[in-house]
Motif scaffolding. Structure first.
Motif, mmCIF file in Angstrom:
data_model
loop_
_atom_site.group_PDB
_atom_site.id
_atom_site.type_symbol
_atom_site.label_atom_id
_atom_site.label_comp_id
_atom_site.label_asym_id
_atom_site.label_seq_id
_atom_site.Cartn_x
_atom_site.Cartn_y
_atom_site.Cartn_z
ATOM 1 N N GLN A 106 0.859 -1.189 0.000
ATOM 2 C CA GLN A 106 0.000 0.000 0.000
ATOM 3 C C GLN A 106 0.885 1.225 0.000
ATOM 4 O OE1 GLN A 106 -2.917 0.177 3.151
ATOM 5 N NE2 GLN A 106 -4.183 1.594 1.971
ATOM 6 N N ALA A 107 0.808 1.966 -1.081
ATOM 7 C CA ALA A 107 1.539 3.221 -1.200
ATOM 8 C C ALA A 107 0.688 4.353 -0.629
ATOM 9 C CB ALA A 107 1.873 3.493 -2.662
ATOM 10 N N PRO A 108 1.316 5.455 -0.229
ATOM 11 C CA PRO A 108 0.553 6.577 0.335
ATOM 12 C C PRO A 108 -0.546 7.034 -0.606
ATOM 13 C CG PRO A 108 2.888 6.903 0.684
ATOM 14 C CD PRO A 108 2.766 5.709 -0.207
ATOM 15 N N GLY A 109 -1.755 7.134 -0.083
ATOM 16 C CA GLY A 109 -2.871 7.617 -0.877
ATOM 17 C C GLY A 109 -3.456 6.616 -1.844
ATOM 18 N N LYS A 110 -2.989 5.377 -1.788
ATOM 19 C CA LYS A 110 -3.480 4.358 -2.711
ATOM 20 C C LYS A 110 -4.060 3.177 -1.950
ATOM 21 C CE LYS A 110 -0.419 5.410 -6.586
ATOM 22 N NZ LYS A 110 0.509 4.839 -7.604
ATOM 23 N N GLN A 111 -4.843 2.383 -2.672
ATOM 24 C CA GLN A 111 -5.410 1.185 -2.065
ATOM 25 C C GLN A 111 -4.357 0.083 -1.972
ATOM 26 O OE1 GLN A 111 -8.881 0.227 -4.482
ATOM 27 N NE2 GLN A 111 -10.221 1.295 -3.049
ATOM 28 N N ARG A 112 -4.581 -0.812 -1.043
ATOM 29 C CA ARG A 112 -3.708 -1.970 -0.928
ATOM 30 C C ARG A 112 -3.876 -2.847 -2.167
ATOM 31 N NH1 ARG A 112 -3.414 -5.166 4.740
ATOM 32 N NH2 ARG A 112 -3.237 -2.967 5.345
ATOM 33 N N GLU A 113 -2.762 -3.323 -2.713
ATOM 34 C CA GLU A 113 -2.820 -4.145 -3.910
ATOM 35 C C GLU A 113 -2.002 -5.416 -3.726
ATOM 36 O OE1 GLU A 113 -1.115 -2.130 -7.265
ATOM 37 O OE2 GLU A 113 0.843 -1.880 -6.311
ATOM 38 N N LEU A 114 -2.445 -6.471 -4.402
ATOM 39 C CA LEU A 114 -1.722 -7.729 -4.350
ATOM 40 C C LEU A 114 -0.457 -7.629 -5.187
ATOM 41 C CD1 LEU A 114 -1.594 -10.745 -3.513
ATOM 42 C CD2 LEU A 114 -2.836 -11.241 -5.635
ATOM 43 N N VAL A 115 0.652 -8.030 -4.605
ATOM 44 C CA VAL A 115 1.936 -8.039 -5.308
ATOM 45 C C VAL A 115 2.224 -9.422 -5.860
ATOM 46 C CG1 VAL A 115 4.426 -7.715 -5.073
ATOM 47 C CG2 VAL A 115 2.846 -6.178 -3.866
ATOM 48 N N ALA A 116 2.114 -10.434 -4.999
ATOM 49 C CA ALA A 116 2.409 -11.798 -5.414
ATOM 50 C C ALA A 116 1.774 -12.759 -4.435
ATOM 51 C CB ALA A 116 3.915 -12.037 -5.482
ATOM 52 N N ALA A 117 1.456 -13.948 -4.929
ATOM 53 C CA ALA A 117 0.877 -14.983 -4.075
ATOM 54 C C ALA A 117 1.454 -16.328 -4.456
ATOM 55 C CB ALA A 117 -0.643 -14.993 -4.203
ATOM 56 N N ILE A 118 1.433 -17.248 -3.492
ATOM 57 C CA ILE A 118 1.961 -18.587 -3.738
ATOM 58 C C ILE A 118 1.101 -19.593 -2.984
ATOM 59 C CG2 ILE A 118 3.627 -18.360 -1.830
ATOM 60 C CD1 ILE A 118 5.554 -20.090 -3.564
ATOM 61 N N THR A 119 0.735 -20.674 -3.668
ATOM 62 C CA THR A 119 -0.071 -21.710 -3.044
ATOM 63 C C THR A 119 0.823 -22.663 -2.254
ATOM 64 O OG1 THR A 119 0.114 -23.249 -4.888
ATOM 65 C CG2 THR A 119 -1.645 -21.601 -5.006
ATOM 66 N N SER A 120 0.181 -23.554 -1.526
ATOM 67 C CA SER A 120 0.942 -24.530 -0.761
ATOM 68 C C SER A 120 1.737 -25.450 -1.676
ATOM 69 C CB SER A 120 0.005 -25.353 0.127
ATOM 70 O OG SER A 120 -0.986 -25.991 -0.653
ATOM 71 N N GLY A 121 1.276 -25.611 -2.898
ATOM 72 C CA GLY A 121 1.977 -26.450 -3.860
ATOM 73 C C GLY A 121 3.042 -25.729 -4.652
ATOM 74 N N GLY A 122 3.155 -24.413 -4.456
ATOM 75 C CA GLY A 122 4.214 -23.657 -5.114
ATOM 76 C C GLY A 122 3.797 -22.889 -6.348
ATOM 77 N N SER A 123 2.535 -22.929 -6.721
ATOM 78 C CA SER A 123 2.081 -22.122 -7.855
ATOM 79 C C SER A 123 2.087 -20.655 -7.461
ATOM 80 C CB SER A 123 0.677 -22.530 -8.283
ATOM 81 O OG SER A 123 0.679 -23.861 -8.754
ATOM 82 N N THR A 124 2.536 -19.811 -8.402
ATOM 83 C CA THR A 124 2.695 -18.399 -8.096
ATOM 84 C C THR A 124 1.868 -17.517 -9.013
ATOM 85 O OG1 THR A 124 4.637 -18.254 -9.535
ATOM 86 C CG2 THR A 124 5.026 -18.730 -7.200
ATOM 87 N N ASN A 125 1.626 -16.307 -8.527
ATOM 88 C CA ASN A 125 0.865 -15.317 -9.282
ATOM 89 C C ASN A 125 1.456 -13.957 -8.948
ATOM 90 O OD1 ASN A 125 -1.324 -14.309 -10.891
ATOM 91 N ND2 ASN A 125 -2.285 -13.620 -9.001
ATOM 92 N N TYR A 126 1.645 -13.099 -9.976
ATOM 93 C CA TYR A 126 2.271 -11.795 -9.771
ATOM 94 C C TYR A 126 1.441 -10.685 -10.376
ATOM 95 C CZ TYR A 126 6.514 -14.459 -8.721
ATOM 96 O OH TYR A 126 7.429 -15.330 -8.174
ATOM 97 N N ALA A 127 1.528 -9.521 -9.754
ATOM 98 C CA ALA A 127 0.974 -8.325 -10.372
ATOM 99 C C ALA A 127 1.820 -7.985 -11.597
ATOM 100 C CB ALA A 127 0.997 -7.170 -9.382
ATOM 101 N N ASP A 128 1.170 -7.451 -12.624
ATOM 102 C CA ASP A 128 1.893 -7.119 -13.849
ATOM 103 C C ASP A 128 3.065 -6.173 -13.579
ATOM 104 O OD1 ASP A 128 -1.052 -7.044 -16.016
ATOM 105 O OD2 ASP A 128 0.227 -8.699 -15.353
ATOM 106 N N ALA A 129 2.901 -5.274 -12.626
ATOM 107 C CA ALA A 129 3.920 -4.253 -12.359
ATOM 108 C C ALA A 129 5.228 -4.836 -11.828
ATOM 109 C CB ALA A 129 3.384 -3.226 -11.378
#
Length: 122
Positions: free
Chosen positions: A38-61
């Motif tokens: 969460q940057a100042p003045g902005k909403q909280r955003e997802l950066v990256a996530a990982i499942t228990s099995g190791g699959s990952t997901n990233y924000a485009d940025a």
């Protein structure tokens, strides 16, 4: 159950930082874990996530610059951040969905860690 994040700080553009987030307490298993910011003045955003099995997901940025990983034995999730930019400046939070019992009806609860500040500036 607690999530403790660490590793933030001040870094110059182009530099690197590694964030860590360790879960502790009464834990049976941990499902997905993630990093948000969460940057100042902005909403909280997802950066990256990982499942228990190791699959990952990233924000485009952050694709190609950040890498999320986890050590299930240590109940810890990491975020390796390379080629940092001033726009990456934010408070970074970790989260996890944690099961405290082996009961199949226990789908887990969502926990947040306290944030750690990352500042990218020359």
């Amino acid at each position: 159950v607690q999530l403790q994040a660490s590793g933030g700080g001040l870094v110059q553009p182009g530099g690197s930082l590694r964030l860590s987030c360790a879960a502790s307490g009464s834990i049976f298993s941990i499902n997905a874990m993630g990093w948000w910011r969460q940057a100042p003045g902005k909403q909280r955003e997802l950066v990256a996530a990982i499942t228990s099995g190791g699959s990952t997901n990233y924000a485009d940025a952050v694709k190609g610059r950040f890498t999320i990983s986890r050590d299930n034995a240590k109940n810890t999730v990491y975020l390796q951040m390379n080629s940092l930019k001033p726009e990456d400046t934010a408070v970074y939070y970790c989260d996890a969905r944690i099961r405290r019992t082996p009961n199949p009806a226990d789908y887990g609860m969502h926990y947040w860690g306290k944030g750690t500040l990352v500042t990218v500036s020359s």
